[in-house]
Design a protein around this motif. Structure first.
Motif, PDB file in Angstrom:
ATOM      1  N   ASP A   1       1.389   1.736  -3.683  1.00  0.00           N
ATOM      2  CA  ASP A   1       0.165   2.103  -4.409  1.00  0.00           C
ATOM      3  C   ASP A   1      -0.986   2.086  -3.417  1.00  0.00           C
ATOM      4  O   ASP A   1      -1.465   1.029  -3.016  1.00  0.00           O
ATOM      5  CB  ASP A   1      -0.085   1.119  -5.544  1.00  0.00           C
ATOM      6  CG  ASP A   1      -1.331   1.471  -6.350  1.00  0.00           C
ATOM      7  OD1 ASP A   1      -2.044   2.426  -5.987  1.00  0.00           O
ATOM      8  OD2 ASP A   1      -1.600   0.765  -7.346  1.00  0.00           O
ATOM      9  N   VAL A   2      -1.412   3.268  -3.009  1.00  0.00           N
ATOM     10  CA  VAL A   2      -2.443   3.363  -1.981  1.00  0.00           C
ATOM     11  C   VAL A   2      -3.761   2.735  -2.432  1.00  0.00           C
ATOM     12  O   VAL A   2      -4.559   2.270  -1.599  1.00  0.00           O
ATOM     13  CB  VAL A   2      -2.657   4.833  -1.567  1.00  0.00           C
ATOM     14  CG1 VAL A   2      -3.278   5.638  -2.695  1.00  0.00           C
ATOM     15  CG2 VAL A   2      -3.482   4.935  -0.301  1.00  0.00           C
ATOM     16  N   SER A   3      -3.977   2.673  -3.748  1.00  0.00           N
ATOM     17  CA  SER A   3      -5.209   2.053  -4.246  1.00  0.00           C
ATOM     18  C   SER A   3      -5.131   0.531  -4.189  1.00  0.00           C
ATOM     19  O   SER A   3      -6.168  -0.144  -4.168  1.00  0.00           O
ATOM     20  CB  SER A   3      -5.474   2.489  -5.692  1.00  0.00           C
ATOM     21  OG  SER A   3      -4.558   1.864  -6.586  1.00  0.00           O
ATOM     22  N   GLY A   4      -3.922   0.000  -4.204  1.00  0.00           N
ATOM     23  CA  GLY A   4      -3.725  -1.443  -4.168  1.00  0.00           C
ATOM     24  C   GLY A   4      -3.845  -2.122  -5.522  1.00  0.00           C
ATOM     25  O   GLY A   4      -3.576  -3.321  -5.641  1.00  0.00           O
ATOM     26  N   GLU A   5      -4.216  -1.389  -6.561  1.00  0.00           N
ATOM     27  CA  GLU A   5      -4.498  -2.011  -7.859  1.00  0.00           C
ATOM     28  C   GLU A   5      -3.252  -2.631  -8.494  1.00  0.00           C
ATOM     29  O   GLU A   5      -3.304  -3.743  -9.024  1.00  0.00           O
ATOM     30  CB  GLU A   5      -5.106  -0.974  -8.800  1.00  0.00           C
ATOM     31  CG  GLU A   5      -6.502  -0.502  -8.381  1.00  0.00           C
ATOM     32  CD  GLU A   5      -7.073   0.516  -9.343  1.00  0.00           C
ATOM     33  OE1 GLU A   5      -6.402   0.787 -10.363  1.00  0.00           O
ATOM     34  OE2 GLU A   5      -8.174   1.041  -9.092  1.00  0.00           O
ATOM     35  N   SER A   6      -2.135  -1.906  -8.440  1.00  0.00           N
ATOM     36  CA  SER A   6      -0.934  -2.393  -9.126  1.00  0.00           C
ATOM     37  C   SER A   6      -0.118  -3.361  -8.271  1.00  0.00           C
ATOM     38  O   SER A   6       0.876  -3.918  -8.752  1.00  0.00           O
ATOM     39  CB  SER A   6      -0.045  -1.208  -9.536  1.00  0.00           C
ATOM     40  OG  SER A   6       0.441  -0.536  -8.392  1.00  0.00           O
TER      41      SER A   6
ATOM     42  N   PHE B   1       0.821  -1.214   0.000  1.00  0.00           N
ATOM     43  CA  PHE B   1       0.000   0.000   0.000  1.00  0.00           C
ATOM     44  C   PHE B   1       0.857   1.266   0.000  1.00  0.00           C
ATOM     45  O   PHE B   1       0.402   2.327  -0.444  1.00  0.00           O
ATOM     46  CB  PHE B   1      -0.954  -0.004   1.192  1.00  0.00           C
ATOM     47  CG  PHE B   1      -2.142  -0.915   0.999  1.00  0.00           C
ATOM     48  CD1 PHE B   1      -3.087  -0.651   0.020  1.00  0.00           C
ATOM     49  CD2 PHE B   1      -2.304  -2.042   1.787  1.00  0.00           C
ATOM     50  CE1 PHE B   1      -4.184  -1.487  -0.168  1.00  0.00           C
ATOM     51  CE2 PHE B   1      -3.398  -2.894   1.617  1.00  0.00           C
ATOM     52  CZ  PHE B   1      -4.334  -2.614   0.627  1.00  0.00           C
TER      53      PHE B   1
ATOM     54  N   LEU C   1      -1.697  -5.849  -6.291  1.00  0.00           N
ATOM     55  CA  LEU C   1      -2.686  -6.800  -5.796  1.00  0.00           C
ATOM     56  C   LEU C   1      -2.054  -8.142  -5.419  1.00  0.00           C
ATOM     57  O   LEU C   1      -2.459  -8.776  -4.444  1.00  0.00           O
ATOM     58  CB  LEU C   1      -3.766  -7.012  -6.853  1.00  0.00           C
ATOM     59  CG  LEU C   1      -5.110  -7.586  -6.366  1.00  0.00           C
ATOM     60  CD1 LEU C   1      -5.713  -6.725  -5.275  1.00  0.00           C
ATOM     61  CD2 LEU C   1      -6.060  -7.750  -7.534  1.00  0.00           C
TER      62      LEU C   1
END
Length: 339
Positions: free
Chosen positions: A301-306, A298, A308
């Motif tokens: 990438d705070v969104s977690g998309e890249s 995180f 996962l």
């Protein structure tokens, strides 16, 4: 290093201080793999010094006084004569192991000129680099690492050393990589790549990894990722490959490296982008260290998309491992550049 083999299990008591104003404290001194390790009587790591860099401040006098470098405030007092003899023997062996010009230069020069003539210039650079890397003594690796760190210091500022910070770094390194030869960690105050591996088992990290995050798992994760990169390519090989054939040949034949080559590589290290590593290799490291991969993921990438894969395959999901760093030590790291 045969001199070290004779004393690998040697331990003694000493008096150590981290800064000039600190009171000396009793420590257990042990010879590690190319390092001198200081621990509390309870076994808590306090510091480790590079053996090739150690300086004696009172030659011929007892108790012996040692420092990790000429300009360091750290100091270690040792009265145990066997330990003092061991350290002095190792320092002498390291000094003798440094390559010298002369006969060795001539032999290597003749050999590699002949090889170049036989196999051609297209083969020589890579082969010469590999040969030099394989022959380079550990003491010389450490020396090159120290030279690179010195040049990085000129460009980006001195490594941070707030109260208790270096001790906290040692504890983090030992927790993340284990007690057997963990890398020496240094924190650089300027904006630099997240982590940089240097020859001699040194890793420089950006202060932002401590200052900008709430938990030490993030910094530990970046250190583990750097370990994967270091396993992929030797920092000495990276240096020589980029420095060129002339620098490599001079190092092999004389043991010397031009300051210009050191400065140029330090500048490259401070400005290049960090390459990503394979999730599978990194997750294996997280699992071995018993550290969750999610805080690191995180942070990237705070969104977690890249990231996962690092989140879903967290080896510590649903498990609780040993504490990465006590709160007090983490606060010291977050404030290590405050002075």
């Amino acid at each position: 290093m045969t001199a070290l083999d004779d004393y690998r299990r040697l331990e003694a008591l000493g008096l150590w201080r981290e800064r000039a104003e600190d009171q000396r404290r009793e420590v257990v001194v042990a010879l590690g793999e190319a390092t001198l390790v200081m621990s509390s009587p309870a076994g808590e790591p306090l510091g480790h010094w590079s053996l090739p860099a150690i300086e004696r401040r009172n030659p011929g006098k007892t108790p012996a006084l040692y420092a990790p470098a000429d300009d360091s405030e750290e100091e270690l007092e040792i009265a145990d004569l066997e330990m003092v003899r061991a350290i002095e023997r190792i320092r002498t062996a390291i000094a003798k192991s440094r390559p010298r010009p002369g006969r060795v230069r001539l032999l290597f020069a003749v050999g590699f000129v002949a090889a170049a003539g036989a196999l051609g210039v297209f083969w020589l650079p890579d082969a010469l680099t590999r040969q030099t890397v394989s022959l380079l003594p550990e003491a010389k690796r450490i020396e090159i690492g120290e030279q690179l760190l010195g040049q990085m210091t000129r460009i980006a500022g001195r490594p941070c050393g707030g109260p208790g910070g270096r001790t906290a770094l040692l504890r983090l390194s030992t927790r993340t990589f284990g007690p057997e030869n963990p890398p020496q960690l240094v924190i650089i105050p300027a904006t630099i790549p997240a982590t940089i591996s240097l020859p001699g088992n040194v890793v420089a990290a950006s202060a932002a990894l401590a200052e900008d995050f709430e938990t030490p798992e993030v910094l530990a994760g970046y250190l583990l990722a750097e370990a994967v990169r270091r396993d992929t390519q030797d920092p000495v090989e990276v240096f020589l490959s980029e420095a060129g054939l002339g620098v490599t040949f001079r190092l092999l034949t004389t043991g010397e490296v031009a300051e210009e080559a050191i400065h140029a590589h330090a500048a490259r290290l401070l400005s290049r982008d960090v390459t990503m590593v394979a999730d599978t290799d990194l997750l294996e490291r997280f699992g071995a260290a018993q550290i969750s991969s999610q805080p690191y993921a995180f942070a990237r990438d705070v969104s977690g998309e890249s990231v996962l894969g690092l989140i879903e395959a967290d080896p510590m999901r649903g498990l609780s491992g040993p504490t990465v760093l006590q709160d007090a030590d983490w606060v010291r790291l977050q404030e290590i550049c405050a002075d």
